[in-house]
Every structure is written in C-alpha cells, then in structure tokens.
Design a protein around this motif. Structure first.
Motif, PDB file in Angstrom:
ATOM      1  N   GLY A  83       0.790  -1.223   0.000  1.00  0.00           N
ATOM      2  CA  GLY A  83       0.000   0.000   0.000  1.00  0.00           C
ATOM      3  C   GLY A  83       0.824   1.275   0.000  1.00  0.00           C
ATOM      4  N   TYR A  84       2.109   1.196   0.290  1.00  0.00           N
ATOM      5  CA  TYR A  84       2.968   2.381   0.301  1.00  0.00           C
ATOM      6  C   TYR A  84       3.748   2.452  -1.010  1.00  0.00           C
ATOM      7  N   VAL A  85       3.973   3.681  -1.491  1.00  0.00           N
ATOM      8  CA  VAL A  85       4.807   3.881  -2.676  1.00  0.00           C
ATOM      9  C   VAL A  85       5.827   4.967  -2.397  1.00  0.00           C
ATOM     10  N   PHE A  86       6.978   4.834  -3.023  1.00  0.00           N
ATOM     11  CA  PHE A  86       8.045   5.825  -2.970  1.00  0.00           C
ATOM     12  C   PHE A  86       7.858   6.745  -4.168  1.00  0.00           C
ATOM     13  N   THR A  87       8.022   8.049  -3.953  1.00  0.00           N
ATOM     14  CA  THR A  87       7.861   8.983  -5.062  1.00  0.00           C
ATOM     15  C   THR A  87       8.904  10.089  -5.030  1.00  0.00           C
ATOM     16  N   THR A  88       9.256  10.552  -6.228  1.00  0.00           N
ATOM     17  CA  THR A  88      10.056  11.757  -6.408  1.00  0.00           C
ATOM     18  C   THR A  88       9.241  12.809  -7.156  1.00  0.00           C
ATOM     19  N   ALA A  89       7.988  12.503  -7.443  1.00  0.00           N
ATOM     20  CA  ALA A  89       7.132  13.406  -8.215  1.00  0.00           C
ATOM     21  C   ALA A  89       6.749  14.618  -7.367  1.00  0.00           C
ATOM     22  N   PRO A  90       7.192  15.814  -7.757  1.00  0.00           N
ATOM     23  CA  PRO A  90       6.911  17.004  -6.937  1.00  0.00           C
ATOM     24  C   PRO A  90       5.427  17.224  -6.660  1.00  0.00           C
ATOM     25  N   GLU A  91       4.582  16.934  -7.622  1.00  0.00           N
ATOM     26  CA  GLU A  91       3.154  17.160  -7.424  1.00  0.00           C
ATOM     27  C   GLU A  91       2.525  16.175  -6.437  1.00  0.00           C
ATOM     28  N   ARG A  92       3.220  15.119  -6.098  1.00  0.00           N
ATOM     29  CA  ARG A  92       2.702  14.136  -5.135  1.00  0.00           C
ATOM     30  C   ARG A  92       3.190  14.404  -3.710  1.00  0.00           C
ATOM     31  N   ILE A  93       4.189  15.281  -3.569  1.00  0.00           N
ATOM     32  CA  ILE A  93       4.751  15.590  -2.245  1.00  0.00           C
ATOM     33  C   ILE A  93       4.166  16.914  -1.775  1.00  0.00           C
ATOM     34  N   ASP A  94       3.261  16.839  -0.825  1.00  0.00           N
ATOM     35  CA  ASP A  94       2.512  17.980  -0.315  1.00  0.00           C
ATOM     36  C   ASP A  94       3.414  18.836   0.586  1.00  0.00           C
ATOM     37  N   ALA A  95       3.836  19.992   0.060  1.00  0.00           N
ATOM     38  CA  ALA A  95       4.751  20.869   0.793  1.00  0.00           C
ATOM     39  C   ALA A  95       4.154  21.356   2.101  1.00  0.00           C
ATOM     40  N   ASP A  96       2.853  21.615   2.127  1.00  0.00           N
ATOM     41  CA  ASP A  96       2.213  22.052   3.368  1.00  0.00           C
ATOM     42  C   ASP A  96       2.258  20.942   4.416  1.00  0.00           C
ATOM     43  N   ARG A  97       2.048  19.695   3.984  1.00  0.00           N
ATOM     44  CA  ARG A  97       2.107  18.569   4.921  1.00  0.00           C
ATOM     45  C   ARG A  97       3.535  18.366   5.417  1.00  0.00           C
ATOM     46  N   VAL A  98       4.520  18.536   4.540  1.00  0.00           N
ATOM     47  CA  VAL A  98       5.921  18.438   4.971  1.00  0.00           C
ATOM     48  C   VAL A  98       6.176  19.466   6.073  1.00  0.00           C
ATOM     49  N   HIS A  99       5.745  20.693   5.853  1.00  0.00           N
ATOM     50  CA  HIS A  99       5.947  21.737   6.851  1.00  0.00           C
ATOM     51  C   HIS A  99       5.250  21.391   8.158  1.00  0.00           C
ATOM     52  N   GLU A 100       4.016  20.898   8.085  1.00  0.00           N
ATOM     53  CA  GLU A 100       3.285  20.522   9.300  1.00  0.00           C
ATOM     54  C   GLU A 100       4.025  19.443  10.079  1.00  0.00           C
ATOM     55  N   LEU A 101       4.502  18.414   9.376  1.00  0.00           N
ATOM     56  CA  LEU A 101       5.230  17.330  10.051  1.00  0.00           C
ATOM     57  C   LEU A 101       6.497  17.841  10.717  1.00  0.00           C
ATOM     58  N   LEU A 102       7.260  18.631   9.984  1.00  0.00           N
ATOM     59  CA  LEU A 102       8.509  19.148  10.537  1.00  0.00           C
ATOM     60  C   LEU A 102       8.248  20.095  11.706  1.00  0.00           C
ATOM     61  N   ALA A 103       7.265  20.974  11.567  1.00  0.00           N
ATOM     62  CA  ALA A 103       6.962  21.931  12.637  1.00  0.00           C
ATOM     63  C   ALA A 103       6.529  21.216  13.919  1.00  0.00           C
TER      64      ALA A 103
END
Length: 158
Positions: free
Chosen positions: A16-36
């Motif tokens: 069920g998990y996939v690895f991606t390098t596709a920029p449109e699939r990596i949610d920048a807002d979610r990255v910020h939320e996780l890091l914050a």
C-alpha cells in the motif's frame, strides 16, 4: 531527475505504500506541518522557508495507500561531488513500518548515478541506527569541519 512512483521491493515498503520523487505528489504544506510538529531541527522554520528549501533540493516521499504523505526526505546536492540528506521525517501515525529506512534508501538510490564523493547528514540518537544500517558512519576528522551560522538575534546574544 525523472518523476517516480515506485512500489519498489528493494525499498522494503509495506503493501500500500509507494516511494515517489514526483513534486506534485509531495505535499509541501504537509511536509511543513510534520517538521513543525515533530522535528526539533526545523523549529521556527516558516512555510515559505520550507518551500524554498524544497525548491533547492531533490525531494522524496513515501505515500500511504490514501495518497497521504507518510515519510519525507530531501537531499541538497551540487549534483557532482557532495550531498546533504536533510529533513528526514516519518509521520508518527506511520512509524514502525520501516518507512524511514525506505525513504533514505530511495534517496540514496536516486543519487547513486551521480557518483557523489560524500553525502552527509546530522542524526539524532533515534535516527542514528537507521543511517548506520544504510552505510553512514561518523565523519573522519570531525575537528577539521567548520560551520558558519546565520547571524540572528539568537546567535548574536550567544
């Protein structure tokens, strides 16, 4: 770098998990939320700073079956000699499934063809085991490394 969405068996991703390098699939807002919320090293980093950091980096994500970001890492590199693996984070709801190892392995596999002489990172005590299993080791001659910190009100008073 081609955009990838891989249920790569070499990354040992759970079903069920996939690895991606596709920029449109990596949610920048979610990255910020996780890091914050979960990364001491990113404390105080603004959304704009995070977006700029992502724009200047190679970005990697592990997505859950829902498409939600479960793990993230970025690698800053000159593309020829040096890389810095940064902001490795796994959503607490997805921890314990090897996603940290998978996102690190995916990032390193992505840059393998570049022939980088050195990839550095700064590891917490908890993360150190993951990185050592991936082949990272302490920096030889650490006393020869220097840093220059940005001049901020906090560093001026130190």
């Amino acid at each position: 770098m081609p955009d990838l969405d891989l249920p790569d068996p070499d990354l040992h991703l759970p079903d069920g998990y996939v690895f991606t390098t596709a920029p449109e699939r990596i949610d920048a807002d979610r990255v910020h939320e996780l890091l914050a919320a979960h990364a001491y090293w990113a404390a105080g980093r603004s959304r704009e700073q995070q977006r700029a950091a992502m724009a200047g980096s190679r970005n990697y994500g592990v997505l859950a079956a829902t498409g939600d970001l479960a793990a993230y890492a970025r690698l800053v590199t000159d593309g020829a000699t040096f890389g810095w693996l940064a902001d490795v984070i796994v959503d607490p709801a997805h921890r314990g499934h090897g996603l940290g190892r998978a996102v690190v392995a995916g990032a390193l596999a992505d840059v393998e063809s570049l022939g980088l002489k050195r990839v550095l990172l700064r590891a917490s005590d908890q993360g150190r085991r993951i990185y050592e299993r991936a082949g990272f080791m302490p920096v030889p001659e650490p006393d020869s490394w220097l840093q220059l910190q940005a001049s901020t009100p906090a560093t001026r008073s130190a």
